[in-house]
Design an enzyme around this catalytic site. Structure first.
Site, PDB file in Angstrom:
ATOM      1  CG  HIS A  80      12.400  19.640  28.946  1.00 46.36           C
ATOM      2  ND1 HIS A  80      12.939  20.658  28.211  1.00 46.36           N
ATOM      3  CD2 HIS A  80      11.950  18.726  28.054  1.00 46.36           C
ATOM      4  CE1 HIS A  80      12.831  20.368  26.922  1.00 46.36           C
ATOM      5  NE2 HIS A  80      12.232  19.195  26.795  1.00 46.36           N
ATOM      6  CG  ASP A 109      -5.593  47.196  21.827  1.00 48.69           C
ATOM      7  OD1 ASP A 109      -5.298  45.982  21.879  1.00 48.69           O
ATOM      8  OD2 ASP A 109      -5.027  48.057  22.515  1.00 48.69           O
ATOM      9  CD1 TRP A 144       4.425  16.066  30.126  1.00 47.52           C
ATOM     10  CD2 TRP A 144       2.817  17.602  30.016  1.00 47.52           C
ATOM     11  NE1 TRP A 144       3.646  15.774  29.035  1.00 47.52           N
ATOM     12  CE2 TRP A 144       2.647  16.708  28.934  1.00 47.52           C
ATOM     13  CE3 TRP A 144       1.922  18.672  30.137  1.00 47.52           C
ATOM     14  CZ2 TRP A 144       1.622  16.830  28.003  1.00 47.52           C
ATOM     15  CZ3 TRP A 144       0.895  18.781  29.196  1.00 47.52           C
ATOM     16  CH2 TRP A 144       0.764  17.873  28.151  1.00 47.52           C
ATOM     17  CB  SER A 174      -2.771  33.738  32.175  1.00 48.87           C
ATOM     18  OG  SER A 174      -2.241  34.189  30.965  1.00 48.87           O
ATOM     19  CB  SER A 175      -4.751  29.894  29.128  1.00 50.92           C
ATOM     20  OG  SER A 175      -3.370  29.735  29.244  1.00 50.92           O
ATOM     21  CG  HIS A 258      -5.492  14.734  22.109  1.00 45.77           C
ATOM     22  ND1 HIS A 258      -4.315  14.056  21.936  1.00 45.77           N
ATOM     23  CD2 HIS A 258      -5.849  15.176  20.893  1.00 45.77           C
ATOM     24  CE1 HIS A 258      -3.987  14.058  20.661  1.00 45.77           C
ATOM     25  NE2 HIS A 258      -4.906  14.739  19.996  1.00 45.77           N
ATOM     26  CD  GLU A 260      -1.961  22.861  26.125  1.00 47.29           C
ATOM     27  OE1 GLU A 260      -3.046  23.407  26.365  1.00 47.29           O
ATOM     28  OE2 GLU A 260      -0.874  23.460  26.101  1.00 47.29           O
ATOM     29  CE1 TYR A 262      -4.627  17.819  16.581  1.00 49.76           C
ATOM     30  CE2 TYR A 262      -5.843  17.093  18.512  1.00 49.76           C
ATOM     31  CZ  TYR A 262      -5.147  16.804  17.357  1.00 49.76           C
ATOM     32  OH  TYR A 262      -4.956  15.504  16.990  1.00 49.76           O
ATOM     33  CB  SER A 273      -2.348  28.621   6.553  1.00 50.38           C
ATOM     34  OG  SER A 273      -2.382  27.290   6.978  1.00 50.38           O
ATOM     35  CG  HIS A 307      -4.901   9.052  21.358  1.00 54.37           C
ATOM     36  ND1 HIS A 307      -5.354   9.803  20.312  1.00 54.37           N
ATOM     37  CD2 HIS A 307      -4.009   9.830  21.988  1.00 54.37           C
ATOM     38  CE1 HIS A 307      -4.757  10.966  20.306  1.00 54.37           C
ATOM     39  NE2 HIS A 307      -3.930  11.018  21.315  1.00 54.37           N
ATOM     40  CG  HIS A 308      -2.894  10.959  25.451  1.00 56.35           C
ATOM     41  ND1 HIS A 308      -1.644  11.433  25.124  1.00 56.35           N
ATOM     42  CD2 HIS A 308      -3.765  11.669  24.694  1.00 56.35           C
ATOM     43  CE1 HIS A 308      -1.763  12.394  24.220  1.00 56.35           C
ATOM     44  NE2 HIS A 308      -3.036  12.560  23.936  1.00 56.35           N
ATOM     45  CB  THR A 333      -3.797  16.435  10.309  1.00 53.91           C
ATOM     46  OG1 THR A 333      -4.659  16.439  11.449  1.00 53.91           O
ATOM     47  CG2 THR A 333      -2.504  17.110  10.656  1.00 53.91           C
ATOM     48  CE  LYS A 336      -5.845  22.904   9.443  1.00 54.77           C
ATOM     49  NZ  LYS A 336      -5.761  24.339   9.166  1.00 54.77           N
ATOM     50  NE  ARG A 455       7.386   9.820  28.208  1.00 52.57           N
ATOM     51  CZ  ARG A 455       6.210  10.346  27.851  1.00 52.57           C
ATOM     52  NH1 ARG A 455       5.261   9.583  27.331  1.00 52.57           N
ATOM     53  NH2 ARG A 455       5.953  11.622  28.006  1.00 52.57           N
TER      54      ARG A 455
END
Lengths: 615, 199
Positions: A80, A109, A144, A174-175, A258, A260, A262, A273, A307-308, A333, A336, A455
């Site tokens: 998941h 293009d 994950w 790919s990314s 992290h 990721e 963002y 926006s 912080h993780h 943040t 914004k 969890r």
């Protein structure tokens, strides 16, 4: 897919030059078609990931449930998370990058259309390979984040982790290619006068995201390579007995992981926006500040990864540093969020479905941001770590932020893609079931987490007193599932019979609204000249641009032709990685030889060959 | 390679910066590769001296030998510059000669690496022996793979040149291959210093 082409053919006779049919879609290198393919594929995986979530929710409906086994539960929550991050959230943003960015900057293009096709096919094959694990009954099962040394062969002897490590590294390729492509496109293919500080915010956030992609993905790639070498060739990177430090995995994973966050959320910020000013009839409040805040988030995002890891024992100095940086990132943040609100302030607001989702994002993301600030504090995090409170937090960020942003973009740009509006009535149903279902699912998790529900645990005891919260979550989850089906129904129905939309469906300010809907395969007959940030809102500028963009060219611009070599190369890359599973070092070389053949055939194919035959 | 021109086929190769898209894209990719090698090198540094059992780096590394192979690789960068110059001038003989030199020097470097790996393996340092074995082979192995890829690429350009398909108008193809080659060399300098020289 053919639905969109048919409506295109009937709406605009000028599309005669564009081939239709399945093969033309498979071999396409047109950024708009690739965008649509990305979107449909990510929706398919959204349904897969959603189904996995619902099975998890059924299992947690009551204490000591035995609906599914603990082993299957591990596979479900791992897949998941992996599916929703890598196969849904990222590619869905890429779908919008593909479709919208070239149109917003006035390009025909992306910079490398054929590379773009390759990115898509590698994504598709990588996703299918990852999910093939279900069919051998050995789906990834270590969550994950794949913490070492749970992923070592000692603790995970089956194929589960093999599928995960190889599947993710395929997707990473790919990314990175996508990141390179979009950076080049945005730097180099802007229409005359489209200065960086005139670009729409969505393009800006794509730009920042692309930089995060090319810098964050190599880090996880190396971590995955190291894990693969450990598993297949008995290397020692995470082997504690050989003196290795398993926390190295956590550092590498979160140095990627992290940014990721963002990578996922900045595109959604970009979407709203653009959406909020369009439906407030006001230019974005403090445009430069919103741009710089986005860039700043990109930078600071690199300095907060640990912080993780407050519970991994880094010591008070490191903890303090990451507490500080994490709290600092809340500032841009917050900036914004206030800019979006100030844009709406005093505006002539129209609450269309796209606007509803944008405003919904602001509300829900703020909840997720606030709980984020809570466990940015290391002592608080020590209590909340690995509880459902954290699950609530990141779902508010990821679903409340990213998915709502993507839905907002869907309703906003659908008329551009198909020439038809999505039904606003079905849209209202979609929006409200999403809001109710989402909050009912995830808000109670704050409480179940606070009461001590961990969890990633298969079941819980009734004495914990979290049964009611779990039942609310399960019911909410099913409402969220229904909302997705409403969205699907709306998309399929409106693509065929939605109300027709003109070139500027919403009276929006940016350049993509200056061309017919759906756009010609060459986008712009000639490149328009841009003189401001809101070219479609200044009458004289709009007239000058539309004189160029709506005109019939004497000679249609020549675009690169179709190619099936990207598919050959993509299948080769996937096969090469998958063959590593054999653990025999020379077997992947067969896949490599096939890939090399494909690359050569592709490199020496003339993209404009098709024009000679048709002239 | 005609792709960058695609989007602006009839707009006189228009790009907003005036830079060629292929070159820009390639610089971006090199930026990405910096993070790739950066992570591998960091891992090596983190695990440096952490191996529990030998052989240790002092037992196996032969600095004079590696100095020679490093010199060979650096010289290939010089040859690369001269090859590009030859192509830009439209001097086919010169370009083929120097491309040939790059290929031979690159292959020689790979030969040194094969010898080195083989030698280390026979004195007891395998991929699975200790942390040094794992981090050293994976780091230098991925660098070697990059060199190998570069040799294949340059060989393709050499064949193109031999068949007269590398006129000055296609000098960009060689320039981009050159960017790649120089990058791979620079990475080796970092590896040589951090892995071999500082022990």
């Amino acid at each position: 897919m053919s639905v969109a082409t048919e409506s295109a053919a009937t709406t605009h006779d000028a599309h005669h030059g564009e081939p239709t049919g399945l093969w033309s879609w498979i071999t396409t290198v047109d950024h708009k078609r690739i965008g649509i393919m990305y979107f449909l594929t990510s929706i398919f995986f959204l349904l897969v990931g959603g189904l996995e979530a619902l099975l998890i929710r059924i299992q947690l409906f009551k204490p000591e449930n035995d609906f599914i086994s603990a082993e299957l539960y591990n596979q479900l929550f791992t897949m998941h998370g992996t599916t929703m991050i890598f196969l849904v959230a990222m590619p869905m943003a890429v779908a919008f990058f593909n479709y919208v960015v070239p149109l917003q900057i006035g390009a025909r293009d992306v910079a490398f259309p054929r590379l773009n096709a390759l990115s898509y096919w590698i994504y598709l094959f990588g996703g299918l390979y990852l999910n093939a694990s279900w069919f051998v009954g050995q789906a990834p099962n270590t969550s994950w984040v794949g913490y070492a040394n749970l992923t070592s062969t000692q603790f995970s002897p089956g194929l589960n982790v093999d599928f995960w490590v190889l599947g993710l590294s395929i997707l990473g390729v790919s990314s990175i290619m996508g990141g390179v492509n979009f950076i080049t496109t945005i730097i180099n293919l802007r229409a005359p006068g489209m200065k960086l500080m005139r670009m729409p915010l969505f393009t800006w956030m794509t730009f920042v995201t692309s930089f995060l992609l090319i810098t964050a993905l190599p880090v996880i790639a190396v971590a995955l390579i190291m894990l693969a070498f450990d598993r297949f060739f008995s290397a020692n990177f995470f082997n504690v007995a050989a003196g290795a430090d398993p926390v190295l995995w956590q550092h590498l994973f979160w140095i990627f992981g992290h940014p990721e966050v963002y990578i996922l959320v900045l595109p959604a910020f970009g979407v709203i926006s653009d959406v909020i000013p369009a439906f407030s009839r006001k230019p974005l409040f403090g445009y430069p500040v919103v741009v710089y805040a986005g860039v700043l988030i990109g930078f600071i995002g690199w300095g907060v990864w640990s912080h993780h890891m407050f519970t991994s024992g880094m010591g008070p100095i490191a903890d303090s540093f990451f507490v500080a940086t994490t709290m600092i990132i809340a500032i841009p943040t917050g900036v914004k969020i206030f800019n979006w609100m100030a844009t709406m302030w005093g505006g002539a607001i129209r609450f269309t479905t796209a606007m509803n989702f944008a405003v919904g994002l602001v509300a829900l993301f703020t909840v997720g941001g606030l709980s984020g600030v809570m466990h940015a504090s290391a002592p608080v995090d020590l209590q909340q770590h690995d509880s459902y409170f954290v699950v609530a937090h990141f779902h508010y960020v990821i679903v409340g932020g990213i998915l709502l942003g993507m839905f907002s973009g869907l309703y906003y740009w659908f008329p551009k893609v198909t020439g038809r509006y999505l039904s606003e009535k079905a849209g209202a149903w979609h929006f409200w079931t999403t809001m109710i279902g989402f909050n009912l699912t995830f808000f109670p998790m704050h409480f179940s987490g606070m009461f001590g529900m961990p969890r990633r645990t298969w079941t819980y005891q009734s004495e914990l007193g979290v049964q009611l919260y779990n039942q609310m979550s399960t019911v909410g989850g099913f409402i969220l599932g229904i909302s997705t089906l409403i969205m699907l129904y709306n998309v399929l129905k409106s693509a065929k019979s939605g109300a027709p939309a003109g070139s500027n469906a919403w009276g929006a300010p940016s350049l993509e609204w200056s061309i017919p809907s759906p756009p010609h395969h060459y986008n712009f007959p000639a490149l328009p000249e841009v003189r401001s940030r809101e070219p479609m809102w200044h009458d004289d500028e709009r007239a000058a641009i539309e004189a160029v963009t709506l005109a019939h060219p004497a000679k249609e611009p020549e675009m690169p032709g179709p190619s099936f070599w990207p598919i050959v190369v993509a299948s080769g890359v996937t096969a090469t990685w998958a063959l590593v599973m054999t653990g025999v070092w020379w077997v992947p070389l067969i896949g490599l030889a096939y890939t090399t053949f494909g690359v050569f055939m592709w490199a020496f194919e003339d993209p404009f060959k098709h024009l000679e035959s048709s002239h | 390679m005609a792709e960058a021109a695609a989007v602006a086929h009839d707009d006189h190769h228009y790009t907003s910066t005036g830079l060629n898209s292929w070159k820009l894209g390639f610089w971006t990719l090199i930026g990405s590769e910096c993070l790739f090698f950066g992570t591998l090198i960091s891992t090596y540094m983190v695990y440096k001296g952490q191996s529990i059992v030998g052989p240790f780096s002092g037992d196996v590394f032969d600095i004079p030998l590696t100095t020679i192979s490093t010199f060979v690789l650096l010289m290939s960068s010089l040859a690369m510059v001269l090859a590009l110059d030859g192509v830009q001038r439209g001097n086919r003989k010169l370009s083929m000669a120097w491309l040939g030199v790059v290929i031979v020097l690159g292959a020689t470097f790979l030969g040194f690496q094969v010898y080195e790996f083989n030698h280390f393996y026979h004195v007891g340092l395998g991929l699975d022996t200790n942390l040094l074995g794992s981090s050293f082979y994976v780091l230098t192995g991925f660098h070697g793979a990059h060199v190998f890829f570069g040799v294949v690429w340059l060989t393709t350009l050499f064949v193109m040149s031999a068949r007269g398909k590398l006129p000055p108008s296609k000098a960009l193809n060689v320039e981009i291959a050159g960017l790649y080659w120089h990058f791979v060399d620079v990475v080796w300098i970092v590896i040589f210093v951090l892995v071999y020289l500082i022990q």
